[in-house]
Scaffold this motif. Structure first.
Motif, mmCIF file in Angstrom:
data_model
loop_
_atom_site.group_PDB
_atom_site.id
_atom_site.type_symbol
_atom_site.label_atom_id
_atom_site.label_comp_id
_atom_site.label_asym_id
_atom_site.label_seq_id
_atom_site.Cartn_x
_atom_site.Cartn_y
_atom_site.Cartn_z
ATOM 1 N N TYR A 11 29.553 42.768 9.957
ATOM 2 C CA TYR A 11 29.575 41.314 10.128
ATOM 3 C C TYR A 11 29.889 40.565 8.832
ATOM 4 N N LYS A 42 18.458 31.066 18.927
ATOM 5 C CA LYS A 42 19.754 31.657 19.222
ATOM 6 C C LYS A 42 20.866 30.827 18.604
ATOM 7 N N LYS A 44 25.426 30.875 17.879
ATOM 8 C CA LYS A 44 26.704 31.516 18.175
ATOM 9 C C LYS A 44 27.647 31.228 17.016
ATOM 10 N N ILE A 48 30.179 35.015 18.660
ATOM 11 C CA ILE A 48 29.176 36.087 18.640
ATOM 12 C C ILE A 48 27.782 35.477 18.796
ATOM 13 N N SER A 49 27.048 35.889 19.823
ATOM 14 C CA SER A 49 25.691 35.380 20.050
ATOM 15 C C SER A 49 24.682 36.197 19.244
ATOM 16 N N LEU A 50 23.877 35.489 18.463
ATOM 17 C CA LEU A 50 22.896 36.139 17.583
ATOM 18 C C LEU A 50 21.522 35.520 17.773
ATOM 19 N N PRO A 92 18.683 45.845 19.642
ATOM 20 C CA PRO A 92 19.719 44.863 19.315
ATOM 21 C C PRO A 92 20.273 45.128 17.912
ATOM 22 N N PHE A 93 21.590 45.150 17.788
ATOM 23 C CA PHE A 93 22.214 45.574 16.535
ATOM 24 C C PHE A 93 21.751 44.703 15.359
ATOM 25 N N VAL A 95 22.020 42.643 12.239
ATOM 26 C CA VAL A 95 23.109 41.911 11.583
ATOM 27 C C VAL A 95 22.791 41.631 10.124
ATOM 28 N N SER A 112 19.737 39.564 14.519
ATOM 29 C CA SER A 112 20.232 40.681 15.335
ATOM 30 C C SER A 112 21.144 40.146 16.424
ATOM 31 N N GLU A 113 21.906 41.043 17.022
ATOM 32 C CA GLU A 113 22.738 40.649 18.151
ATOM 33 C C GLU A 113 21.845 40.206 19.315
ATOM 34 N N HIS A 114 22.310 39.221 20.049
ATOM 35 C CA HIS A 114 21.587 38.772 21.239
ATOM 36 C C HIS A 114 21.877 39.719 22.397
#
Length: 251
Positions: A11, A42, A44, A48-50, A92-93, A95, A112-114
């Motif tokens: 990222y 949250k 974006k 990309i939603s995080l 969740p990945f 970030v 992290s990724e959502h």
């Protein structure tokens, strides 16, 4: 104020925008959860939603400990998530994370990724008639067995910390969240059974999970069920007693 901002290489291209979002966290009103201790919002960025998790500000003593003696919850979450993914365990990945220090740790954020999940483990507890409940429990047991086989002791293995996605018909993926309390250690049979205690399993749930785990681990159902039940009942009894004491003090 000293700042430590770390972002996963995957990222790197959104580093500047993510840093801005973290520094303007208070202005973001898109809440995922708003707890007494931690807040998750949250965002974006570039489609990309995080999720950004802001941890509770530690007290004066803890803040010094987190700066000099112990990793912050944000840093641990990022590192543990990275380890889990390397072990092919879903979460969740990770970030990135941000730490701010001034005479100790003042603020910390984990990104992290959502995940758009279908339900979490709590649904299986509160709704005994949940569709395909027994099958989900068996697959969850296989997931937990995978954790244990990889020497992962998830200390917060509790109902709200496993998100569940129905990948395809009757096939489920399990994602761990709230990762800052974890040990990577040899998981004996005793530790494995102890690790189920926070899940608030009913007697029926214990039967299903014990049967599946016994088959996977090569133990008898009787000894698996006995030890799992022992730790589950002991934990639930202690928690219920604590609630009763609190109510008495208030009254």
């Amino acid at each position: 104020m000293k700042e430590n901002f770390v972002i996963h290489p995957k990222y790197a291209q959104i580093a500047t925008k993510l840093s801005d979002a973290l520094h303007n966290f208070s202005k973001n009103q898109d809440y995922v959860t708003k707890g007494e201790r931690n807040v998750i919002k949250k965002i974006k960025i570039d489609g990309i939603s995080l999720n950004i998790k802001k941890f509770k500000t530690p007290n004066r003593f803890q803040s010094v400990v987190y700066q000099f003696l112990r990793k912050s919850k944000a840093k641990r979450s990022f590192e543990y998530a990275s380890k889990l993914i390397a072990l092919d365990i879903k979460t969740p990945f990770p970030v990135g994370y941000l730490e701010n220090f001034s005479g100790g740790l003042r603020e910390s954020f984990y990104v992290s990724e959502h995940i758009d999940y279908d339900f979490d483990f709590r649904e299986l507890i509160h709704n005994p008639r949940f569709k395909k409940r027994n099958e989900v429990l068996r697959q969850f047991t296989e997931f937990t067995f995978q954790l244990h086989e990889n020497n992962v002791n998830f200390l917060d293995h509790s109902p709200g910390n496993t998100l569940i996605v129905e990948r395809q018909k009757d096939k489920y993926d399990f994602y761990l969240i709230d990762l800052n309390r974890m040990r990577f250690e040899n998981m004996t049979f005793e530790k494995r059974m102890h690790n189920f205690r926070r899940l608030w399993l009913s007697k029926t749930m214990v039967k299903i999970i014990a049967q599946q785990y016994a088959e996977l681990y090569g133990k008898t159902y009787v000894e698996t069920h006995a030890l799992m039940s022992k730790y589950s009942r002991k934990f639930q009894k202690a928690k219920n007693s604590k609630k009763i004491r609190k109510r008495r003090r208030k009254s």
